[in-house]
Structure formats: C-alpha cells, structure tokens
Design an enzyme around this catalytic site. Structure first.
Site, PDB file in Angstrom:
ATOM      1  N   ALA A   6     -21.414  75.528  -5.565  1.00  0.00           N
ATOM      2  CA  ALA A   6     -22.060  74.271  -5.938  1.00  0.00           C
ATOM      3  C   ALA A   6     -21.150  73.406  -6.795  1.00  0.00           C
ATOM      4  CB  ALA A   6     -23.371  74.534  -6.663  1.00  0.00           C
ATOM      5  N   HIS A  38      -2.288  81.120   6.606  1.00  0.00           N
ATOM      6  CA  HIS A  38      -3.455  81.983   6.751  1.00  0.00           C
ATOM      7  C   HIS A  38      -4.433  81.396   7.756  1.00  0.00           C
ATOM      8  CE1 HIS A  38      -4.907  78.936   3.906  1.00  0.00           C
ATOM      9  NE2 HIS A  38      -6.145  79.286   4.225  1.00  0.00           N
TER      10      HIS A  38
END
Lengths: 358, 358
Positions: A21, A166
């Site tokens: 959040a 990645h």
C-alpha cells in the site's frame, strides 16, 4: 493479505495489494532509477539480501543461499500474491472477491550484474528456459492455482525496478482475462475451421515471408499482422503445443538460439530499448488443447499508451510490421558469444552441450 | 492511407498508421518535452498553425481561424484515421483488414496556454462538454462511422504531446474491443438480472459510501471496487442513459461542477499528476440501451504498466479504492474560480448562465 477483486462489467480481476500500500505522497516524486538500492540484492555474494532461494542451478559442492550459482529463484520481497492461506471466495454486495493467494517469484538469470538477457550466452538462456519449466511443473501441483505467467521487464520503460537481469513468475488462482480471451478466440476458430489459428498464422507467415524475422528448426519469429506496438515480435513453436512446460529438449535447444537472436536484433535495431516479453501458455488445469498454442510475445516499449488505447483497446502503431520485420531480418547478430560459466564454476559442472562445444 | 487490421485471435483491431510511419532511428532518443514546438499552435493568435477549424465557440463578430474563440475544434495534423475514402473491407490470407477511415479531431479547450482543464472555470468546462456533444452529433451522420471516443491526455506521463490544454476525438468504423466488452458484459448482467449493472453499482456505492468521492445531483463520482489504478475515479450519471450525446442541459450544468471538483481533487492529492480521462458511451448505431450506461473514467498515471499487465490483463493496484476515495473526499477544492471569458470576449457574448452569475 492482498485481495483479488472482479470488475463486474468485463470480468477483469485486479489485485488490491494492501501490503504494497502506498499513500498519495509516495506518488508525488517521479519514480526514477535512483530508487535502485546501492547494493544489488541479486549479485553473487549478496544472497542474504533476498528471501531464501526456492531453487537454484548451482555448481557442484556450492551451498544454498551462498555463491556458486548460475541461476537462482527467490520469492519476490514485495509479493503481489501470497502462497499461504485459502481462497475464501465470497461476495461483497454485488461484487466478487477472493483472497490474494498465489505465488510471485523472481528468477535471477545471472550472478553477474553487468550481464543482460541479450548478452547471456545461448546455453545460459537455455538454463533460464529450463528453470521456467521447472517452476511451472512444481507450482502446478498446488490445486488452488490455475495459471503461471512468466514475464520479463527490461529497463525503466519496461517497468524493471532493478537493473540486474531477472524474470518474474506470477501464479494466480484464476485464469487471467487476456489468456481467457486468447483461449476463447482460438477455440471459436477451431470450432469453425477445425484447425489451430496459431498453426495457420505460422503457415501463412512462412509462406508470405514479409513479416518473418527468423525461421528456425522448431520456431518461427515474426512481427504479427496486427502488431499493437512497433517491432512487436512473436516467437511461435512450429509444432502445435498448448503448454510451454511440455517443451521437448530439442525445443529448448532451439529456443535458446532464437531468443538470443531476437533479443539481440531488437537491442541493435533500437539501441537498447526498454522491452517486455511474456510467455503465453495454457492454464494448469487444462489438458493438451488442440486449439491453443503457446508462444512468446516480445514487446519493445517505444510508444506511450494514452487515453485512446486505455479507453478503446485499439492501438495505433506507426511502424507497419512488414517494415519492422524487414529491418530486423537484415540485422546480423555476432557469432555465438563464448560460453559464460560463472566465476565459481568448475569444468566438471558444465552441461553436456557445453562440453560438446568446448 | 492508414489501415485497420484485426488480430485473428482476440478480435482486437489496430491502426497501422503508415503516414505517421517511423524508422527505427526515430525511437533511439528518449522522447521528451523538448519535442514541444517553440511556438504553440494552440494559442490564440496562432490559428494559422493548425488545419482550418471544424467548429469553434467564438465571440460575436470574430472570424473563423482568427482570434476571438473560447473553444476550437481542428483536425489532428497527424491523424490516426482519415475521413476521405471508402472502407474497402477485405481479407489478406487468413487476416481481415479495412481502410483506416475515420476522424481524428483536437478540441482546444482554452485560447490561453497557461490554463489547464483543472483551472478552467466550471462554465468553460460546460462548454467543453457541449463541444464534445456537438461533434458526436455531427459525426454520427456519417454512416461509415460507428464509434466516437473522446479522451484527454494530460502531461507527459499521460501521453500528451503538447502542453496546451486539449482533448481528442477519434471516430472509428468499428466498435472498439474495450467498448464491445463492456457492452457484452453489461448485456449479460441485464439478461440475468433485468437491471443495468452500472445503476446497481451506483446504488451500492451510494449505500456503502466508502468509495464515494462526490455525490452530486445528477452524478456520482467514486473509486471503483476493482480499480486497476491508484486513484482511478469514475463519474457515473445517476439516471440511466446509454449515450453521452443525449445528456440534458441540467446534466451538463452539474457535470461541469463534478468534473471540476474531481480533477482538482486529483491535482491537489497527487501534486499535478499525469492523467487520462475517457468518455465511455454507446456506439452511434445503437438505440438507447437498457443495459449500457455512459460514464467517464479518470485514470491518474502513477504506476507503470509492465509485462505482467500486458500478458495477463490483470492489474496490481497498491492503493485500495477505499483509501483513495477517503483521501479525495476530504480535499477541499477552493470556492468557484472567477469566470474566464477569454481576452477578446465582450460581455454580450456571455452565456445566460454566466450572466446569471455575474
């Protein structure tokens, strides 16, 4: 706990990530590469900066969560979905929701910071493909989960928050709407024509040639007829198959070469662009399907998505795919780079393919 | 001539804009605000820098393509679609295509460069809404065209290529896939429940309150339950209506206020964010529909769309809509700004509403 919520109109699900959040202030400064931590958690020697590894391809004798790896899979430190708990599907007035159960993993493709997917030797790309496969096969066993989306974000415009090469794997308890649309559309075609639409596309592209970037033994790479984005390139297996994880060994061998070629052509053509690639594959709970065909979509991020695209789902592409393919086709990618075996890797740990080449 | 091509799998159309065609070199430098021309073609006094105007709201006695306007609609200088020609629908092997017939217009919302949509007085916003309506009503007469998408790109992250406040209208010969999905989804709900899903949402949002940003006479503004983006805000008419262009005068009066409030709340909460808004409305060739409900979606562009979102159609939203709405609800937008009437505008040219206020 993250929540999955369904849009009641179009059936799209979103992940409301409470634990990621943010407050309004967090959006006030423009995000930039300066958010990059000083010490890269993905570099060899910094293994303690990531959560414990789920899987690694390691040199003989090296220990988990220490140096000596070629490829490493770790949980995302800020996962969009969590593996613990039960789905708890329920209503919320007229709306539908469930708990954000799933997996969010990071595949670190090289121990070395300066390597990119394009500079990775073909054999190392093959290992990346094997690790993708291994993770899907493992996660399929969890019957709460139905879909595994493998994708790669490269550079800032591609949404990469860390520079070190990645990929990511997000596994969800429902079939993503875009996959569902592909499955539905290809099933309709199959019901009408009795053939796989992707097989037909492959055939037409190879026949007319003008959108083909690369024609290899097991794969065709082409810029699709209705490309949404400039230089959008799809890599499609020549033999029909719905599930990426069932790819045979000769397929991986060839795909390592094809992916290396395609990414390097894009890097050279577009001067190191931001891009994404995504593996589109069938859901876990489906058997081999005659109408769906797994493939990889590579999307350079050159144009901006604005109001028209958000509202309409229409895309405006200023580069005809025929031009893009002709340009990419001509680019010569240098002769195979030397095989990178990792700093700690003894010759005995090389794969048979590598020994065959050396 | 631009081309419309259909993705044979999901049915999505793309515009291949040959005449906006770019070469790979064009993508090599990062686009930036420095592409902005030195002289703004949208400022009053520079009317000769745009194609001739299609429509303008002008002061009494002023001449077309000269100063004295409050709002001006001109063709886009680099249109995605062109109005001349016929559709020439045809196949291309297994693919489908047609000529890129349509319209691409720019609505310049103020003669003054320093004004933004948020700083525009409410009465001028009402005129923007009227000009939107007038253009849809006019373009509907062309029976080759079926959909008009009105949208606004604000700031660089929103895809704005010029800073001067403007909206765009793209009119297409087919219904955009996103609209088609909304129509299909809401029809399914209607067939099952006998009610409009948007009316149900409005009712639930007003009852539970926690996602409501603003509750006005004719409109509700709320952060949708399954918000894709942080601070995503929808403005939905309280009375059922499928076509924006049929909005009654009291609706325009109220919407000018609601849009002013919502945009200013977002500007204040997020410190002048990039954003888009899009008017979602029913296709031209449909009668008033009991299941579809026009509305405006406002999307701040705070998060990056990366591989996962492209591949899945899933969105990860780090701000629960309940938090966003609570934050926006509390923000006080200053008392109505003075009415801006344009530098050349005599009192006699004011609208009745303005005269009533003065």
């Amino acid at each position: 706990m993250p929540e999955l919520r369904k849009d009641p109109i179009v059936g799209r699900w979103v992940i409301i990530a409470h634990e990621r959040a943010k407050r309004p202030d967090d959006f006030r400064s423009t995000p930039s590469a300066s958010n990059e931590p000083k010490v890269c958690p993905f570099c060899e020697g910094h293994e303690e900066l990531t959560p414990p590894e789920i899987l690694a391809y390691r040199d003989f004798g090296s220990r988990p969560n220490g140096p000596g790896w070629r490829l490493r899979v770790v949980p995302n430190r800020f996962p969009a979905l969590k593996i613990e708990g039960n789905l708890n599907k329920r209503g919320d007035g007229i709306y539908d929701m469930m708990a954000g159960i799933g997996a969010h993993e990071v595949i670190i493709e090289s121990p070395r910071h300066e390597i990119s997917m394009a500079t990775l030797p073909e054999d190392n790309i093959r290992e990346v493909l094997w690790v993708y496969r291994d993770r899907l096969v493992d996660l399929k066993k969890d019957n709460r989960l139905v879909y595994g989306m493998l994708f790669k974000n490269v550079r800032e415009g591609g949404g990469a928050s860390l520079e070190h090469t990645h990929s990511q794997l997000i596994v969800t308890p429902i079939v993503p709407i875009s996959v569902w649309e592909e499955m539905t559309g290809s099933l309709e075609f199959y019901n009408y024509r009795g053939r796989c639409i992707y097989c037909d596309m492959n055939q037409q592209e190879l026949a007319v040639e003008k959108r083909v970037v690369l024609d290899s033994t097991h794969f065709t790479a082409f810029c699709p007829y209705a490309s949404r984005f400039p230089f959008e390139t799809w890599i499609v297996p020549k033999n029909h198959a719905s599930h990426f994880e069932n790819i045979p060994k000769p397929g991986v061998d060839d795909l390592g070469h094809v992916l290396h070629q395609v990414l390097n052509k894009l890097e050279l053509a577009l001067d190191n662009p931001s891009y994404n690639y995504i593996i589109h594959t069938a859901p876990f709970d489906q058997p081999e399907l005659p109408h769906y065909h797994w493939h990889i979509e590579v999307i350079p991020r050159l144009t901006r998505i604005a109001g028209f695209e958000w509202g309409s789902g229409f895309y405006i592409n200023p580069v005809p795919p025929e031009h893009a393919a002709a340009f990419l086709r001509e680019i010569e990618v240098n002769a195979p780079s030397p095989i990178y075996a990792g700093p700690h890797r003894p010759a005995s740990a090389r794969t048979p393919a590598e020994r065959g080449r050396a």
